[in-house]
Design an enzyme around this catalytic site. Structure first.
Site, PDB file in Angstrom:
ATOM      1  N   GLY A 169       0.780  -1.089   0.429  1.00  0.00           N
ATOM      2  CA  GLY A 169       0.422   0.504   0.044  1.00  0.00           C
ATOM      3  C   GLY A 169       0.725   0.763   0.374  1.00  0.00           C
ATOM      4  O   GLY A 169       2.113   1.030   0.659  1.00  0.00           O
TER       5      GLY A 169
ATOM      6  N   GLN B  17       2.655  10.319   0.940  1.00  0.00           N
ATOM      7  CA  GLN B  17       4.098   9.615   1.066  1.00  0.00           C
ATOM      8  C   GLN B  17       5.027   9.639  -0.125  1.00  0.00           C
ATOM      9  O   GLN B  17       6.666   9.853   0.524  1.00  0.00           O
ATOM     10  CB  GLN B  17       3.845   8.046   0.917  1.00  0.00           C
ATOM     11  CG  GLN B  17       3.341   7.862   2.697  1.00  0.00           C
ATOM     12  CD  GLN B  17       2.943   6.166   2.285  1.00  0.00           C
ATOM     13  OE1 GLN B  17       2.098   5.392   2.226  1.00  0.00           O
ATOM     14  NE2 GLN B  17       4.686   5.287   3.634  1.00  0.00           N
TER      15      GLN B  17
ATOM     16  N   CYS C  12       6.350   0.082   6.966  1.00  0.00           N
ATOM     17  CA  CYS C  12       6.058   0.945   6.330  1.00  0.00           C
ATOM     18  C   CYS C  12       6.933   1.698   5.238  1.00  0.00           C
ATOM     19  O   CYS C  12       8.340   1.591   5.461  1.00  0.00           O
ATOM     20  CB  CYS C  12       5.161   2.339   7.386  1.00  0.00           C
ATOM     21  SG  CYS C  12       4.736   3.415   6.461  1.00  0.00           S
ATOM     22  N   LEU C  13       6.605   1.981   4.117  1.00  0.00           N
ATOM     23  CA  LEU C  13       7.828   2.601   2.900  1.00  0.00           C
ATOM     24  C   LEU C  13       7.788   3.582   3.434  1.00  0.00           C
ATOM     25  O   LEU C  13       9.453   4.305   2.610  1.00  0.00           O
ATOM     26  CB  LEU C  13       6.888   2.524   2.074  1.00  0.00           C
ATOM     27  CG  LEU C  13       6.466   1.278   1.140  1.00  0.00           C
ATOM     28  CD1 LEU C  13       6.441  -0.403   1.920  1.00  0.00           C
ATOM     29  CD2 LEU C  13       6.282   1.607  -0.259  1.00  0.00           C
TER      30      LEU C  13
ATOM     31  N   HIS D  95      -4.130   1.536   7.576  1.00  0.00           N
ATOM     32  CA  HIS D  95      -2.864   2.331   8.349  1.00  0.00           C
ATOM     33  C   HIS D  95      -2.660   3.279   7.108  1.00  0.00           C
ATOM     34  O   HIS D  95      -1.943   4.446   7.345  1.00  0.00           O
ATOM     35  CB  HIS D  95      -1.830   0.905   7.562  1.00  0.00           C
ATOM     36  CG  HIS D  95      -0.609   1.590   7.675  1.00  0.00           C
ATOM     37  ND1 HIS D  95       0.795   0.982   8.422  1.00  0.00           N
ATOM     38  CD2 HIS D  95       0.527   1.753   6.502  1.00  0.00           C
ATOM     39  CE1 HIS D  95       1.617   1.032   7.831  1.00  0.00           C
ATOM     40  NE2 HIS D  95       1.704   2.142   6.729  1.00  0.00           N
ATOM     41  N   GLU D  96      -3.806   2.977   5.592  1.00  0.00           N
ATOM     42  CA  GLU D  96      -3.163   4.136   4.335  1.00  0.00           C
ATOM     43  C   GLU D  96      -3.766   5.439   4.782  1.00  0.00           C
ATOM     44  O   GLU D  96      -3.399   6.039   4.654  1.00  0.00           O
ATOM     45  CB  GLU D  96      -3.663   3.436   3.462  1.00  0.00           C
ATOM     46  CG  GLU D  96      -2.894   2.359   2.806  1.00  0.00           C
ATOM     47  CD  GLU D  96      -1.146   2.865   2.651  1.00  0.00           C
ATOM     48  OE1 GLU D  96      -0.967   3.722   2.475  1.00  0.00           O
ATOM     49  OE2 GLU D  96      -0.495   1.636   2.991  1.00  0.00           O
TER      50      GLU D  96
ATOM     51  N   HIS E 258      -2.323   7.512   7.277  1.00  0.00           N
ATOM     52  CA  HIS E 258      -1.382   8.298   6.540  1.00  0.00           C
ATOM     53  C   HIS E 258      -2.013  10.045   5.994  1.00  0.00           C
ATOM     54  O   HIS E 258      -1.485  10.507   5.825  1.00  0.00           O
ATOM     55  CB  HIS E 258      -1.072   7.575   5.155  1.00  0.00           C
ATOM     56  CG  HIS E 258       0.514   6.783   5.361  1.00  0.00           C
ATOM     57  ND1 HIS E 258       1.243   6.948   6.116  1.00  0.00           N
ATOM     58  CD2 HIS E 258       0.374   5.549   5.334  1.00  0.00           C
ATOM     59  CE1 HIS E 258       2.254   6.208   6.100  1.00  0.00           C
ATOM     60  NE2 HIS E 258       1.706   5.266   5.310  1.00  0.00           N
TER      61      HIS E 258
HETATM   62 NI    NI Z   1       2.697   3.533   5.132  1.00  0.00          NI
END
Ligand code: NI
Length: 182
Positions: free
Chosen positions: A47, A52, A94-95, A136-137, A140
């Site tokens: 995701g 981000q 997380c990225l 989670h998304e 963000h």
């Molecule tokens: Ni993330």
């Protein structure tokens, strides 16, 4: 085109993304969505939210089980959770949070609504990892990281480690194989 994913503690990750209006869905937004997907698959992750990559719009891409086989990409505009229930604890990464994973408690089941790029209304009834991914998304998009949902002790330990890494000018590695990066 691969996009640069902002890394904690970049302040832009704390912005609140704004809703997308139908008339904003143009070639530029479609290209952004395609680039987000490419970046997510490349990183690799399941995701990614546009905030981000520094675009504070309510746009996410997700594909929860692509590592197990064929791709099933979702591009979701203005996603929101309209119902949640139960509790589960899953290990998340997380990225935007390099070299760290932690167990996060979230709702076990969510019903989420969103718009497609064609402005169709979509609804999802998700459990398990898929439910965690939605939460989670959408976090963000509200400037919230999974770090905010773990114990202060664990968070502080990570923040100190990350600050040291930045002071030393070390590049974070993506090699945390086996964990799910959302
Ligand atoms: Ni993330």
């Amino acid at each position: 085109m691969l996009l640069e994913v902002l890394q904690f503690p970049d302040a832009r990750l704390r912005e609140k993304a704004r809703p997308i209006r139908q008339e904003e869905v143009d070639d530029e937004l479609r290209e952004l969505a395609a680039n987000l997907a490419e970046t997510m698959y490349d990183d690799p992750g399941i995701g990614l939210a546009s905030i981000q990559v520094g675009v504070a719009k309510r746009l996410i891409v997700m594909d929860v089980d692509w590592t197990e086989g064929e791709r099933n990409l979702r591009v979701l505009l203005n996603p929101e959770i309209v119902h949640s229930e139960g509790q589960q604890v899953l290990e998340e990464g997380c990225l935007s949070v390099p070299e760290f994973t932690a167990e996060v408690q979230r709702a076990a089941r969510v019903v989420a609504r969103a718009r497609s790029l064609d402005w169709e209304e979509l609804e999802f009834d998700a459990t398990g990892l898929e439910a965690a991914c939605f939460q989670h998304e959408i976090d963000h998009l509200d400037g919230i990281l999974f770090l905010d949902r773990i114990s202060r002790l664990k968070r502080n330990l990570y923040v100190q480690r990350r600050k040291k890494q930045i002071r030393r000018g070390e590049e974070p590695s993506k090699a945390d194989a086996g964990s799910v990066r959302i």
